[in-house]
Design a protein around this motif. Structure first.
Motif, short mmCIF file in Angstrom:
data_model
loop_
_atom_site.label_atom_id
_atom_site.label_comp_id
_atom_site.label_asym_id
_atom_site.label_seq_id
_atom_site.Cartn_x
_atom_site.Cartn_y
_atom_site.Cartn_z
N LEU A 79 -0.16 7.86 -4.75
CA LEU A 79 0.29 6.49 -4.53
C LEU A 79 1.14 5.98 -5.68
O LEU A 79 1.73 4.90 -5.58
CB LEU A 79 -0.93 5.56 -4.34
N ASP A 80 1.18 6.73 -6.76
CA ASP A 80 1.86 6.29 -7.97
C ASP A 80 3.30 6.77 -7.99
O ASP A 80 3.67 7.73 -7.32
CB ASP A 80 1.13 6.84 -9.20
N HIS A 81 4.12 6.07 -8.77
CA HIS A 81 5.47 6.54 -9.05
C HIS A 81 5.86 6.02 -10.43
O HIS A 81 5.27 5.06 -10.94
CB HIS A 81 6.47 6.08 -7.98
N PRO A 82 6.81 6.67 -11.10
CA PRO A 82 7.17 6.30 -12.48
C PRO A 82 7.46 4.80 -12.63
O PRO A 82 8.20 4.22 -11.84
CB PRO A 82 8.43 7.13 -12.75
N GLY A 83 6.81 4.20 -13.62
CA GLY A 83 7.04 2.79 -13.91
C GLY A 83 6.23 1.83 -13.07
O GLY A 83 6.32 0.61 -13.27
#
Length: 311
Positions: A79-83
């Motif tokens: 579910l995560d992405h950079p920043g």
């Protein structure tokens, strides 16, 4: 008219849903419920929209640890992405912190029974107002071990008091009220299997002693007050070990009591920072302590992934 296959399936799923069961008839009659310590209210926030999809709730002492956990579990679930940032839902107060990623809610509870008790009252009501169902709630934290190597993880079988009794006592309207401290036995076994899957650190199942204090209440010799000897301390801790106690902390009893009373599937997973039979002070290097504290997070993170079919 007979239900279609899809309708029958939906009806079956509805009957299988396990909703929050508040043990308080007054709540249903309230026009507004102000969750003061969360800075949330049913009149100013849409709880079903905000939290209706929550299936896993993880609680722990410090806000920074729970912020770290939500970032970790979001990455594990893809579910995560950079920043990406996870704002504190309770930013309007400094009492507790709350973060959400998909079906996972991460909430800090502070230190000790009074602090976690207040948080749980408002958290459970919030989940009730959000009409959440089939919730699994897990406390992840730190503890002192008894007869275990530092860094061992304890999955609580039963929360017990300072006399090793599986009960939580509270004075209500001047009267002594005693409630059980049952946790979900099936969930314990599921977590044991997850630890076996990971095979990264020693994990045991045992009783957890919940105390009202970090110092005298846990038999430490290094507090501002101490009315007993090293021999007394060792005798007490060994009696606790003989009663099945494998770790000591300050939240598990009220956590188990409240979750059980409200129909929540609950567990406690804590890492031990030291063996209390060997000493009282925590002088392990900081980087080692940080890695220890990540162990319950990795175990519970794997459990969530596995439950969602993503392991």
């Amino acid at each position: 008219m007979a239900a279609t296959g899809t309708e029958a399936k939906d009806l079956e799923n509805h009957h299988n849903d396990c909703f929050i069961q508040l043990s308080n008839p007054n709540i249903a009659a309230m026009k507004e419920d102000v969750l003061y310590h969360f800075n949330l209210s049913t009149s100013t926030h849409d709880f079903p929209a905000m939290f209706g999809d929550v299936k896993f709730v993880c609680v722990g002492g410090s806000s920074s640890r729970m912020n770290t956990f939500i970032k970790y579990v979001a990455a594990e679930l893809g579910l995560d992405h950079p920043g990406k940032e996870y704002p504190n839902i309770c930013a309007g107060t400094d009492r507790y912190a709350m973060y959400k990623a998909g079906p996972v809610l991460s909430v800090s509870h502070g230190m000790g029974i009074p602090s976690i008790g207040i948080m749980l009252h408002e958290l459970i009501k919030m989940l009730y107002h959000a009409r959440c169902s089939n919730i699994t709630i897990i406390r992840i934290g730190t503890s002192g071990g008894i007869g275990l190597e530092p860094g061992s993880v304890v999955i609580t079988q039963q929360a017990v008091d300072e006399c090793f009794k599986p009960e939580f006592e509270q004075i209500v309207l001047g009267k002594r009220v005693v409630r059980n401290t049952n946790l979900d036995a099936q969930l314990v076994q599921e977590l044991v299997q997850c630890s076996s899957d990971l095979n990264e650190f020693p994990t045991v199942v045992g009783n957890t002693m919940c105390t009202l204090d970090f110092y005298e209440g846990q038999g430490r010799l290094d507090g501002a007050l101490c009315s007993y000897t090293e021999k007394d301390k060792q005798s007490y801790l060994r009696a606790a070990h003989a009663a099945g106690v494998r770790n000591i902390e300050m939240e598990s009893s009220v956590f188990a009591t409240m979750c059980s009373a409200c129909g929540l599937k609950a567990a406690v997973v804590c890492v031990t920072l030291l063996d209390r039979l060997q000493g009282d002070q925590i002088n392990t290097p900081h980087d080692v302590l940080v890695e220890y504290q990540q162990r319950p997070q990795r175990l519970v993170g794997h459990f969530i992934k596995k439950s969602l079919g993503r392991a």
